[in-house]
Design a protein around this motif. Structure first.
Motif, PDB file in Angstrom:
ATOM      1  N   PRO A  74      46.172 -38.040  47.383  1.00  0.00           N
ATOM      2  CA  PRO A  74      44.966 -38.326  46.829  1.00  0.00           C
ATOM      3  C   PRO A  74      45.076 -39.263  45.464  1.00  0.00           C
ATOM      4  O   PRO A  74      44.280 -39.821  44.928  1.00  0.00           O
ATOM      5  CB  PRO A  74      44.287 -37.118  46.536  1.00  0.00           C
ATOM      6  CG  PRO A  74      45.373 -36.005  46.628  1.00  0.00           C
ATOM      7  CD  PRO A  74      46.407 -36.527  47.545  1.00  0.00           C
ATOM      8  N   VAL A 132      42.377 -32.656  44.947  1.00  0.00           N
ATOM      9  CA  VAL A 132      41.163 -32.326  45.698  1.00  0.00           C
ATOM     10  C   VAL A 132      40.592 -31.374  45.630  1.00  0.00           C
ATOM     11  O   VAL A 132      41.089 -30.503  45.521  1.00  0.00           O
ATOM     12  CB  VAL A 132      41.572 -32.900  47.427  1.00  0.00           C
ATOM     13  CG1 VAL A 132      40.443 -32.420  47.922  1.00  0.00           C
ATOM     14  CG2 VAL A 132      42.299 -34.226  47.382  1.00  0.00           C
ATOM     15  N   TRP A 148      37.992 -33.200  53.415  1.00  0.00           N
ATOM     16  CA  TRP A 148      38.317 -34.501  53.004  1.00  0.00           C
ATOM     17  C   TRP A 148      39.408 -34.863  53.959  1.00  0.00           C
ATOM     18  O   TRP A 148      39.595 -36.096  54.494  1.00  0.00           O
ATOM     19  CB  TRP A 148      38.941 -34.382  51.422  1.00  0.00           C
ATOM     20  CG  TRP A 148      39.081 -35.646  50.820  1.00  0.00           C
ATOM     21  CD1 TRP A 148      38.451 -36.501  50.253  1.00  0.00           C
ATOM     22  CD2 TRP A 148      40.469 -36.383  50.801  1.00  0.00           C
ATOM     23  NE1 TRP A 148      39.156 -37.586  49.778  1.00  0.00           N
ATOM     24  CE2 TRP A 148      40.204 -37.685  50.087  1.00  0.00           C
ATOM     25  CE3 TRP A 148      41.890 -36.015  51.088  1.00  0.00           C
ATOM     26  CZ2 TRP A 148      41.241 -38.628  49.727  1.00  0.00           C
ATOM     27  CZ3 TRP A 148      42.985 -37.121  50.933  1.00  0.00           C
ATOM     28  CH2 TRP A 148      42.718 -38.310  50.312  1.00  0.00           C
ATOM     29  N   THR A 151      38.143 -35.756  57.444  1.00  0.00           N
ATOM     30  CA  THR A 151      37.346 -37.009  57.073  1.00  0.00           C
ATOM     31  C   THR A 151      37.974 -38.148  57.200  1.00  0.00           C
ATOM     32  O   THR A 151      37.931 -39.385  57.925  1.00  0.00           O
ATOM     33  CB  THR A 151      36.302 -36.918  55.923  1.00  0.00           C
ATOM     34  OG1 THR A 151      35.379 -35.798  56.032  1.00  0.00           O
ATOM     35  CG2 THR A 151      35.512 -38.337  55.803  1.00  0.00           C
ATOM     36  N   LEU A 193      35.728 -42.661  48.332  1.00  0.00           N
ATOM     37  CA  LEU A 193      35.446 -40.727  48.639  1.00  0.00           C
ATOM     38  C   LEU A 193      36.320 -40.107  47.719  1.00  0.00           C
ATOM     39  O   LEU A 193      36.035 -39.080  46.895  1.00  0.00           O
ATOM     40  CB  LEU A 193      36.031 -40.258  49.957  1.00  0.00           C
ATOM     41  CG  LEU A 193      34.979 -40.851  50.978  1.00  0.00           C
ATOM     42  CD1 LEU A 193      35.719 -40.548  52.496  1.00  0.00           C
ATOM     43  CD2 LEU A 193      33.868 -40.281  51.038  1.00  0.00           C
ATOM     44  N   ALA A 194      37.624 -40.878  47.364  1.00  0.00           N
ATOM     45  CA  ALA A 194      38.679 -39.944  46.354  1.00  0.00           C
ATOM     46  C   ALA A 194      38.020 -40.122  44.788  1.00  0.00           C
ATOM     47  O   ALA A 194      38.215 -38.988  44.355  1.00  0.00           O
ATOM     48  CB  ALA A 194      40.163 -40.846  46.549  1.00  0.00           C
ATOM     49  N   ARG A 197      35.856 -36.989  44.596  1.00  0.00           N
ATOM     50  CA  ARG A 197      36.059 -35.942  45.205  1.00  0.00           C
ATOM     51  C   ARG A 197      35.870 -34.569  44.345  1.00  0.00           C
ATOM     52  O   ARG A 197      35.605 -33.515  44.875  1.00  0.00           O
ATOM     53  CB  ARG A 197      37.284 -36.079  45.853  1.00  0.00           C
ATOM     54  CG  ARG A 197      38.315 -36.059  44.786  1.00  0.00           C
ATOM     55  CD  ARG A 197      39.732 -36.143  45.284  1.00  0.00           C
ATOM     56  NE  ARG A 197      40.935 -36.090  44.368  1.00  0.00           N
ATOM     57  CZ  ARG A 197      41.517 -37.157  43.966  1.00  0.00           C
ATOM     58  NH1 ARG A 197      41.056 -38.351  44.661  1.00  0.00           N
ATOM     59  NH2 ARG A 197      42.227 -37.254  42.980  1.00  0.00           N
TER      60      ARG A 197
END
Length: 201
Positions: A74, A132, A148, A151, A193-194, A197
């Motif tokens: 991540p 995350v 996460w 996905t 998304l990251a 998060r």
């Protein structure tokens, strides 16, 4: 010349991976695996315990291969997701194996389920350690990392599970052009998304 048991095991494994990817568990034939591996059927039962266990071993090894080759980081999400996408493009057999497994086992347990679940738990712990779900209490933080990861895997794998839709939806005549577009889109989506998060409540 002495008998090389390890070489025979490798040949059986490689032949089985190709056979299962092409035909699934039900459609695969031990005779074809043995012929392709230049081994006898008895060796398959001796080393792997039968067709079902061999299928489970092949799927587990392919999943381990992608996990060990491409850790989801991540902190370097664009690079790691791009590498994961490239790995799936170079190894289309994994998606085929997982699709066959899903079709043939349904909601039932899969071969080596406990070991595979433990490996995914290790991956999730790495994601939690990487940030995350930061700011969330347990068990929500672990759940956020699980979601996460699933996905991200879905965003990558779907491109290879249904390549015809990739080409048709993107209206590309060339599969390589379609995949190049999808790679850029997946990396961009996961980067977004990251970035958000830790803000999930």
């Amino acid at each position: 010349m002495s008998y090389d048991a390890e070489a025979t095991r490798r040949r059986i494994f490689e032949a089985a991976a190709a056979e299962f990817a092409a035909h699934g568990l039900a459609g695969a034939r031990v005779e074809r695996i043995a012929a392709a591996a230049k081994a006898n059927k008895q060796a398959i039962y001796l080393y792997f315990g039968g067709k079902e266990k061999l299928f489970g071993a092949v799927v587990r090894a392919k999943v381990d291969e992608v996990c060990h080759s491409n850790a989801l980081d991540p902190c370097a999400v664009a690079e790691s997701v791009g590498q994961l996408f490239d790995w799936y493009q170079d190894h289309p057999e994994l998606i085929r194996l997982l699709l066959w497994e899903a079709l043939e086992t349904g909601a039932g347990p899969v071969q080596g389920e406990d070991e595979r679940r433990a490996a995914y738990r290790d991956n999730v712990r790495d994601l939690v350690d990487g940030g995350v779900g930061a700011g969330l209490d347990e068990p929500r933080r672990t759940r956020a990392a699980q979601d996460w990861m699933f996905t991200v895997l879905g965003l990558v794998a779907w491109n290879f599970a249904v390549p015809q839709l990739c080409r048709l939806v993107l209206d590309e005549q060339d599969d390589k052009a379609a995949l190049a577009r999808r790679r850029d889109a997946v990396v961009s989506t996961v980067r977004t998304l990251a970035a958000g998060r830790s803000g999930d409540a």
